[in-house]
Design a protein around this motif. Sequence first.
Motif, PDB file in Angstrom:
ATOM      1  N   LYS A 144      -3.619   5.575  -0.622  1.00  0.00           N
ATOM      2  CA  LYS A 144      -4.846   4.950  -1.128  1.00  0.00           C
ATOM      3  C   LYS A 144      -4.585   3.887  -2.190  1.00  0.00           C
ATOM      4  O   LYS A 144      -5.482   3.118  -2.548  1.00  0.00           O
ATOM      5  CB  LYS A 144      -5.763   6.020  -1.716  1.00  0.00           C
ATOM      6  N   PHE A 145      -3.355   3.838  -2.710  1.00  0.00           N
ATOM      7  CA  PHE A 145      -3.037   2.936  -3.809  1.00  0.00           C
ATOM      8  C   PHE A 145      -2.577   1.574  -3.285  1.00  0.00           C
ATOM      9  O   PHE A 145      -1.769   1.491  -2.360  1.00  0.00           O
ATOM     10  CB  PHE A 145      -1.922   3.515  -4.684  1.00  0.00           C
ATOM     11  N   LYS A 146      -3.067   0.527  -3.913  1.00  0.00           N
ATOM     12  CA  LYS A 146      -2.553  -0.818  -3.685  1.00  0.00           C
ATOM     13  C   LYS A 146      -1.818  -1.243  -4.951  1.00  0.00           C
ATOM     14  O   LYS A 146      -2.407  -1.286  -6.035  1.00  0.00           O
ATOM     15  CB  LYS A 146      -3.681  -1.812  -3.385  1.00  0.00           C
ATOM     16  N   ILE A 147      -0.521  -1.546  -4.810  1.00  0.00           N
ATOM     17  CA  ILE A 147       0.291  -1.928  -5.950  1.00  0.00           C
ATOM     18  C   ILE A 147       0.619  -3.405  -5.828  1.00  0.00           C
ATOM     19  O   ILE A 147       1.093  -3.876  -4.787  1.00  0.00           O
ATOM     20  CB  ILE A 147       1.599  -1.099  -6.015  1.00  0.00           C
ATOM     21  N   THR A 148       0.369  -4.149  -6.899  1.00  0.00           N
ATOM     22  CA  THR A 148       0.608  -5.588  -6.910  1.00  0.00           C
ATOM     23  C   THR A 148       1.558  -5.940  -8.043  1.00  0.00           C
ATOM     24  O   THR A 148       1.344  -5.536  -9.187  1.00  0.00           O
ATOM     25  CB  THR A 148      -0.710  -6.367  -7.077  1.00  0.00           C
ATOM     26  N   TRP A 149       2.595  -6.706  -7.709  1.00  0.00           N
ATOM     27  CA  TRP A 149       3.548  -7.208  -8.697  1.00  0.00           C
ATOM     28  C   TRP A 149       2.861  -8.273  -9.542  1.00  0.00           C
ATOM     29  O   TRP A 149       2.272  -9.219  -9.013  1.00  0.00           O
ATOM     30  CB  TRP A 149       4.756  -7.825  -8.015  1.00  0.00           C
ATOM     31  N   LEU A 150       2.989  -8.190 -10.862  1.00  0.00           N
ATOM     32  CA  LEU A 150       2.457  -9.191 -11.777  1.00  0.00           C
ATOM     33  C   LEU A 150       3.652  -9.811 -12.505  1.00  0.00           C
ATOM     34  O   LEU A 150       4.253  -9.191 -13.388  1.00  0.00           O
ATOM     35  CB  LEU A 150       1.489  -8.561 -12.782  1.00  0.00           C
ATOM     36  N   LEU A 151       4.021 -11.017 -12.126  1.00  0.00           N
ATOM     37  CA  LEU A 151       5.207 -11.665 -12.690  1.00  0.00           C
ATOM     38  C   LEU A 151       4.858 -12.271 -14.050  1.00  0.00           C
ATOM     39  O   LEU A 151       4.110 -13.235 -14.149  1.00  0.00           O
ATOM     40  CB  LEU A 151       5.721 -12.746 -11.739  1.00  0.00           C
ATOM     41  N   ASP A 152       5.431 -11.691 -15.086  1.00  0.00           N
ATOM     42  CA  ASP A 152       5.158 -12.133 -16.453  1.00  0.00           C
ATOM     43  C   ASP A 152       6.020 -13.320 -16.856  1.00  0.00           C
ATOM     44  O   ASP A 152       5.681 -14.063 -17.768  1.00  0.00           O
ATOM     45  CB  ASP A 152       5.425 -10.970 -17.412  1.00  0.00           C
ATOM     46  N   GLY A 153       7.136 -13.507 -16.171  1.00  0.00           N
ATOM     47  CA  GLY A 153       8.088 -14.560 -16.485  1.00  0.00           C
ATOM     48  C   GLY A 153       9.458 -14.156 -15.960  1.00  0.00           C
ATOM     49  O   GLY A 153       9.597 -13.159 -15.257  1.00  0.00           O
ATOM     50  N   THR A 154      10.471 -14.934 -16.306  1.00  0.00           N
ATOM     51  CA  THR A 154      11.828 -14.654 -15.855  1.00  0.00           C
ATOM     52  C   THR A 154      12.799 -14.806 -17.018  1.00  0.00           C
ATOM     53  O   THR A 154      12.450 -15.309 -18.088  1.00  0.00           O
ATOM     54  CB  THR A 154      12.247 -15.606 -14.719  1.00  0.00           C
ATOM     55  N   TYR A 155      14.045 -14.364 -16.779  1.00  0.00           N
ATOM     56  CA  TYR A 155      15.102 -14.560 -17.766  1.00  0.00           C
ATOM     57  C   TYR A 155      16.422 -14.810 -17.046  1.00  0.00           C
ATOM     58  O   TYR A 155      16.612 -14.382 -15.901  1.00  0.00           O
ATOM     59  CB  TYR A 155      15.218 -13.350 -18.702  1.00  0.00           C
ATOM     60  N   PRO A 156      17.366 -15.500 -17.692  1.00  0.00           N
ATOM     61  CA  PRO A 156      18.661 -15.772 -17.073  1.00  0.00           C
ATOM     62  C   PRO A 156      19.626 -14.620 -17.341  1.00  0.00           C
ATOM     63  O   PRO A 156      19.944 -14.309 -18.486  1.00  0.00           O
ATOM     64  CB  PRO A 156      19.113 -17.055 -17.773  1.00  0.00           C
ATOM     65  N   CYS A 157      20.089 -13.985 -16.295  1.00  0.00           N
ATOM     66  CA  CYS A 157      21.004 -12.844 -16.416  1.00  0.00           C
ATOM     67  C   CYS A 157      22.442 -13.343 -16.268  1.00  0.00           C
ATOM     68  O   CYS A 157      22.847 -13.801 -15.201  1.00  0.00           O
ATOM     69  CB  CYS A 157      20.679 -11.797 -15.356  1.00  0.00           C
ATOM     70  N   GLY A 212       1.590  11.195   2.117  1.00  0.00           N
ATOM     71  CA  GLY A 212       2.943  11.266   2.627  1.00  0.00           C
ATOM     72  C   GLY A 212       3.818  10.064   2.327  1.00  0.00           C
ATOM     73  O   GLY A 212       4.975  10.012   2.759  1.00  0.00           O
ATOM     74  N   GLN A 213       3.306   9.094   1.581  1.00  0.00           N
ATOM     75  CA  GLN A 213       4.093   7.921   1.208  1.00  0.00           C
ATOM     76  C   GLN A 213       4.444   7.987  -0.273  1.00  0.00           C
ATOM     77  O   GLN A 213       3.673   8.525  -1.081  1.00  0.00           O
ATOM     78  CB  GLN A 213       3.311   6.636   1.483  1.00  0.00           C
ATOM     79  N   GLN A 214       5.602   7.405  -0.610  1.00  0.00           N
ATOM     80  CA  GLN A 214       6.064   7.403  -1.998  1.00  0.00           C
ATOM     81  C   GLN A 214       6.655   6.048  -2.365  1.00  0.00           C
ATOM     82  O   GLN A 214       7.359   5.433  -1.559  1.00  0.00           O
ATOM     83  CB  GLN A 214       7.173   8.443  -2.211  1.00  0.00           C
ATOM     84  N   MET A 215       6.391   5.624  -3.587  1.00  0.00           N
ATOM     85  CA  MET A 215       7.110   4.494  -4.165  1.00  0.00           C
ATOM     86  C   MET A 215       7.432   4.827  -5.613  1.00  0.00           C
ATOM     87  O   MET A 215       6.548   5.207  -6.385  1.00  0.00           O
ATOM     88  CB  MET A 215       6.326   3.191  -4.109  1.00  0.00           C
ATOM     89  N   LEU A 216       8.699   4.688  -5.980  1.00  0.00           N
ATOM     90  CA  LEU A 216       9.125   4.892  -7.357  1.00  0.00           C
ATOM     91  C   LEU A 216       9.278   3.536  -8.023  1.00  0.00           C
ATOM     92  O   LEU A 216      10.102   2.716  -7.607  1.00  0.00           O
ATOM     93  CB  LEU A 216      10.458   5.651  -7.398  1.00  0.00           C
ATOM     94  N   MET A 217       8.473   3.286  -9.063  1.00  0.00           N
ATOM     95  CA  MET A 217       8.681   2.117  -9.902  1.00  0.00           C
ATOM     96  C   MET A 217       9.626   2.577 -11.000  1.00  0.00           C
ATOM     97  O   MET A 217       9.243   3.312 -11.893  1.00  0.00           O
ATOM     98  CB  MET A 217       7.347   1.618 -10.471  1.00  0.00           C
ATOM     99  N   TRP A 218      10.896   2.159 -10.903  1.00  0.00           N
ATOM    100  CA  TRP A 218      11.915   2.757 -11.768  1.00  0.00           C
ATOM    101  C   TRP A 218      12.138   1.981 -13.058  1.00  0.00           C
ATOM    102  O   TRP A 218      13.116   2.199 -13.770  1.00  0.00           O
ATOM    103  CB  TRP A 218      13.201   2.957 -11.009  1.00  0.00           C
ATOM    104  N   ASP A 244       0.840  -1.193   0.000  1.00  0.00           N
ATOM    105  CA  ASP A 244       0.000   0.000   0.000  1.00  0.00           C
ATOM    106  C   ASP A 244       0.876   1.244   0.000  1.00  0.00           C
ATOM    107  O   ASP A 244       1.859   1.330   0.738  1.00  0.00           O
ATOM    108  CB  ASP A 244      -0.889   0.047   1.244  1.00  0.00           C
ATOM    109  N   VAL A 245       0.504   2.206  -0.829  1.00  0.00           N
ATOM    110  CA  VAL A 245       1.084   3.545  -0.797  1.00  0.00           C
ATOM    111  C   VAL A 245      -0.103   4.498  -0.693  1.00  0.00           C
ATOM    112  O   VAL A 245      -0.755   4.816  -1.687  1.00  0.00           O
ATOM    113  CB  VAL A 245       1.915   3.833  -2.056  1.00  0.00           C
TER     114      VAL A 245
END
Length: 278
Positions: free
Chosen positions: A9-22, A198-204, A6-7
């Motif tokens: 009033k906002f609820k942010i949910t991660w949606l995992l689309d898949g992965t890759y080998p780095c 007063g809360q912040q989240m940067l999705m960079w 929560d940030v």
Amino acid sequence: MTESVDVGKFKITWLLDGTYPCTPDFIPGARSEEGRHLYQKAGLPPEGPSIEPFHAFAIEWQDHLWLIDTGCGQEAGPERGKVPEQLRSIGYAPEDVEGIIITHLHKDHTGGLLTPEGRARYRNAQLYVGESEMAFWTGSHVPEGNMGDHKVTKAVLEQYEGRIKVVPDNAVIVSGLKFVPLYGHSPGHTGVMIEDRGQQMLMWADLMHSSVLQFHYPHWSVVPDMDPERAVATRLQLLEQLVEEDTMVAGSHTYGTGRVRRGEIAYELVPMDADDRH
């Protein structure tokens, strides 16, 4: 299981689309004694890989559902393209999405806008794209190595005609959601600042592609950086700024969220308090 925070009033949910080998093929700086040490410290072989995510994000508030990016769709193989089922796992369908913020027009962020048949997946959604990014990908000088991204952009423009809003690179998209220019990975690459009460989240977005490697050596670029020198300068400037702030951060290709602090080598991501999580 999805992760949410929560940030205000906002609820942010991660949606995992898949992965890759780095591997060092993706981050050439990791082909070094320092890189081998970091992989081994993480319990991995000395040449990797570390398994990194493709994330999109759902944002809920009041009766609204928006997304930040949409993942790969079918553009990066059948083992990816999981955002629609991730959405369904939290009780939504693609037609419930009313707004989609596009951080940049690389196909691993926009391929999910299209069905396997090449049609618009989110038939009720308006797209928001920064003007610098749109100008580049609709111009006449797209590098040969990015023609796959250009092809997907062209298809998205056709399928979402009349539902794409091009805005300034630092635009407030709606109250509490704002573009933050983070140029270098692509010409108009942006993050999204989420702020309320007063809360912040940067999705960079693609500022980082590996938590294992780039917090420790942020001057290491990834092969897809379109302007590596600028991407490094952007990353270093932002990390240094965030050290002194209470801003939470999350990324398209890193896991979880937390706050940037100084680390043993350069920086580290300090996990947020349990009270912030769901």
